[in-house]
Design an enzyme around this catalytic site. Structure first.
Site, PDB file in Angstrom:
ATOM      1  N   GLU A  10       0.840  -1.204   0.000  1.00 57.72           N
ATOM      2  CA  GLU A  10       0.000   0.000   0.000  1.00 57.72           C
ATOM      3  C   GLU A  10       0.876   1.256   0.000  1.00 57.72           C
ATOM      4  OE1 GLU A  10      -3.674   1.861   2.683  1.00 57.72           O
ATOM      5  OE2 GLU A  10      -2.276   0.426   3.590  1.00 57.72           O
ATOM      6  N   LYS A  44      -9.576   2.461  -2.691  1.00 54.43           N
ATOM      7  CA  LYS A  44      -9.845   1.867  -1.375  1.00 54.43           C
ATOM      8  C   LYS A  44     -11.198   2.339  -0.839  1.00 54.43           C
ATOM      9  CE  LYS A  44      -7.599   1.466   3.184  1.00 54.43           C
ATOM     10  NZ  LYS A  44      -6.412   1.907   3.955  1.00 54.43           N
ATOM     11  N   CYS A  63      -5.604  -2.970   2.315  1.00 52.91           N
ATOM     12  CA  CYS A  63      -5.361  -2.928   3.763  1.00 52.91           C
ATOM     13  C   CYS A  63      -6.626  -3.038   4.619  1.00 52.91           C
ATOM     14  CB  CYS A  63      -4.565  -1.669   4.108  1.00 52.91           C
ATOM     15  SG  CYS A  63      -3.755  -1.749   5.736  1.00 52.91           S
TER      16      CYS A  63
END
Length: 280
Positions: free
Chosen positions: A41, A117, A158
């Site tokens: 990330e 994300k 994540c």
């Protein structure tokens, strides 16, 4: 498909981070000859505060057009080596906010997937440190899957890993492996990292490919640490490759026969579809 997860110790110097990524990818390709490499990330920036993030951010081009330094680096690695490249995530400039955006390039250097994300990291860690990703970043709104060399990949980043429904939704879309590039905090990582990833693999019956950042970085005068332990997990929940502490990589083969066997012998998706209880 053979995939290598790249474990970095990036900081706030974007050029140095790109150089580090290049060295590690070249090492993984020379040693293990993967069909795909996956980065962590925000591998072009970790730490340094708002100004450093803004400096690292790139406007992402329309597919086929020329992009910024990180975008073109990913494209170059894919094309030069004839492999798929999963660019972990980079910081994307938006109209009002930044986005934490994941990219996939095919062996010809063409962008084939882009994912923003969805779940933003707004939490307080056990030591009292606050993280407020939503102060700078906007949230994505779309699930993304892409075919890569005959394997359907689902994209996450994540904190998404804490939301099992996203992984099941990707499985419904056809995912066979799910990418989870991460900067997982040391405090949460030591207790939750592997547990969550193995659980997501078992629930979705997908391979989990999780490249992570490792080590210390500076953020507004304070030292923070990320957990590392990049790994690949099979659909039964076994960790089949894992990085040690430090920078490096780990490589594993995504075996479609394992996926098929697990799904045949325990058809949980069909059982979900056949549910009869309201809300389940």
């Amino acid at each position: 498909m053979r995939v290598a997860v790249i474990q970095m110790n990036q900081g706030s110097d974007k050029a140095a981070n790109i150089a580090q990524a290049r060295r590690l990818i070249e090492g993984a390709i020379a040693a293990d000859r993967p069909d795909m490499v996956s980065l962590p990330e925000t591998w072009t920036n970790l730490g340094g505060g708002r100004d450093a993030r803004m400096a690292a951010a790139e406007e992402l081009p329309e597919p086929g057009a020329t992009g910024g330094p990180a975008y073109e680096f990913l494209r170059e690695v894919a094309r030069a080596n004839g492999i798929h490249v999963h660019g972990g995530s980079i910081i994307e400039k938006g109209e009002e906010k930044l986005f934490n955006t994941s990219l996939v390039f095919d062996p010809g250097g063409r962008e084939v997937a882009r994912y923003r994300k969805i779940h933003l990291f707004d939490i307080t860690a056990p030591d009292g440190t606050g993280y407020r990703e939503s102060a700078l970043y906007g949230a994505g709104t779309e699930l993304v899957c892409v075919d890569a060399g005959g394997v359907t990949l689902g994209l996450t980043v994540c904190y998404d890993m804490r939301f099992a429904e996203q992984f099941v939704a990707l499985r419904r879309m056809g995912a066979e492996a799910i990418l989870v590039p991460s900067n997982f905090t040391l405090q949460t990582g030591k207790d939750h990292w592997e547990v969550l990833l193995r659980a997501r693999a078992i629930e979705s019956q997908c391979w989990i490919i999780a490249a992570a950042s490792y080590g210390s970085y500076e953020e507004r005068g304070a030292t923070r640490q990320v957990y590392g332990h990049s790994l690949v997990c099979d659909p039964w929940g076994h960790v089949v490759a894992k990085c040690s502490d430090g920078v490096g990589w780990a490589t594993a083969r995504i075996d479609p026969d394992v996926t098929a066997r697990v799904r045949r012998d325990m058809p949980v998706l069909e059982h979900r579809t056949a549910r009869r209880v309201e809300g389940l």
